[in-house]
Write an enzyme that holds these catalytic residues in place. Sequence first.
Site, mmCIF file in Angstrom:
data_model
loop_
_atom_site.group_PDB
_atom_site.id
_atom_site.type_symbol
_atom_site.label_atom_id
_atom_site.label_comp_id
_atom_site.label_asym_id
_atom_site.label_seq_id
_atom_site.Cartn_x
_atom_site.Cartn_y
_atom_site.Cartn_z
ATOM 1 N N ARG A 152 98.708 -53.720 47.316
ATOM 2 C CA ARG A 152 98.558 -52.220 47.437
ATOM 3 C C ARG A 152 99.607 -51.696 46.866
ATOM 4 N NH1 ARG A 152 94.064 -53.484 47.873
ATOM 5 N NH2 ARG A 152 92.485 -52.895 49.616
ATOM 6 N N ILE B 272 94.844 -64.940 50.717
ATOM 7 C CA ILE B 272 95.468 -64.897 49.437
ATOM 8 C C ILE B 272 96.765 -65.209 49.242
ATOM 9 C CG2 ILE B 272 96.107 -63.393 47.446
ATOM 10 C CD1 ILE B 272 93.763 -61.511 48.189
ATOM 11 N N CYS C 209 100.583 -58.357 51.638
ATOM 12 C CA CYS C 209 100.407 -57.998 52.999
ATOM 13 C C CYS C 209 99.744 -56.535 52.821
ATOM 14 C CB CYS C 209 101.526 -57.822 53.540
ATOM 15 S SG CYS C 209 102.963 -56.800 52.521
ATOM 16 N N PRO C 210 98.984 -56.224 54.095
ATOM 17 C CA PRO C 210 98.474 -55.122 54.171
ATOM 18 C C PRO C 210 99.244 -53.827 53.953
ATOM 19 C CG PRO C 210 98.326 -56.007 56.298
ATOM 20 C CD PRO C 210 98.875 -57.110 55.363
ATOM 21 N N GLU D 222 96.247 -44.132 41.560
ATOM 22 C CA GLU D 222 95.395 -44.999 40.569
ATOM 23 C C GLU D 222 94.138 -44.081 40.147
ATOM 24 O OE1 GLU D 222 96.404 -49.366 42.044
ATOM 25 O OE2 GLU D 222 94.299 -48.559 42.500
ATOM 26 N N ASP E 124 99.612 -55.246 39.315
ATOM 27 C CA ASP E 124 98.087 -55.051 39.267
ATOM 28 C C ASP E 124 97.701 -53.530 40.025
ATOM 29 O OD1 ASP E 124 95.474 -55.827 38.105
ATOM 30 O OD2 ASP E 124 94.815 -56.016 40.329
ATOM 31 N N HIS F 6 94.391 -52.856 37.878
ATOM 32 C CA HIS F 6 93.761 -53.148 39.220
ATOM 33 C C HIS F 6 92.554 -53.973 38.884
ATOM 34 C CE1 HIS F 6 93.148 -51.662 43.693
ATOM 35 N NE2 HIS F 6 92.577 -52.813 43.626
#
Length: 334
Positions: free
Chosen positions: A249, A169, A220-221, A278, A273, A297
């Site tokens: 995230r 991405i 990034c994760p 959430e 987003d 999201h």
Amino acid sequence: MRIVVLDGYTVSHGDISWDGWTNSAGRTYNERTTSVQLTYYERTPDELVAERLRGVEICITNKVRLTRETLSRLPRLRYIGVLATGYDVVDVEAAGERGIVVTNVPAYSTMSVAQMVFAHLLNVSDRVAMHADSVRQGGWEKAEDFCYSLCTLQELDGLTFGIVGLGSIGRAVSRVAQALGMRVLACSSKEESLLRETGIEKAASVDDLFRRADVISLHCPLTASTRHLVDAERLKLVKPTAILINTARGGLVDGDALAQALQEGRLRAACLDVLEEEPPRHDNPLIKAKNCHITPHIAWATQEARRRLMAEALENVRAFLRGERRNCVNEDKL
């Protein structure tokens, strides 16, 4: 063979059929036919997970959690297919101990997420929705001049676009930024020479990127080391004209610190987003923070991306039925 989909609504809310799963999954393997019974639930509350999976071999989940305690009550479960790239909803350690294969679907939404990054960015730079609403409300017909503007518009050409994380991405986002004439600055583990070949400058550090970038986009994760990557201290480094974008995230950002920075005008805008919780609680400070633009999201959720997601998830199941491992995330724990 029984397959249960615990929460299929998010992935297919009536516009993509699950019918093909029964026919495609139940083909002949090793000279025998695997008969498949598919049970679909739009949503599953936590207290019903174990009950709905009792006696089931294959579970498909998107956001429903499968904890160690839940897995201990499901002796027949052999496979968990996560309808997402991230698989933190599953206790993969516990699954591996019980011989349960866990799979995910990588890279299905790359271009959809990249598209949302720039939908957010262009919303801030050009304020299309604001002006369209104004015209709809009669603003143009009442204007004294042939055109009018409700705020200062901004050209992106020549700005510095900072990217934290150059996975699939991040790389897609960098290509779009470059096409718009932006200089790309990235935090990445990749060699500087490799980045230079694609016209990307490697930042000396995350702090360096935050100081220099006009736009900061997170890709990034979420790990123990990246949680609250964007915190109060790092937000002190950014330009007051900078724009922060997070489609990765929610936990990458300290929401309280970001809301305060926006309220104090230390950041031009935030485009989010994802949030740490959430759905958010009504008192989440970001919901009403100044110049904070939040979408629920949905960056991953174009119809095209969801079709790819379901197709790839089905291929993962079919591979499992053939005795193969495809996109298995807990291979080392089995």
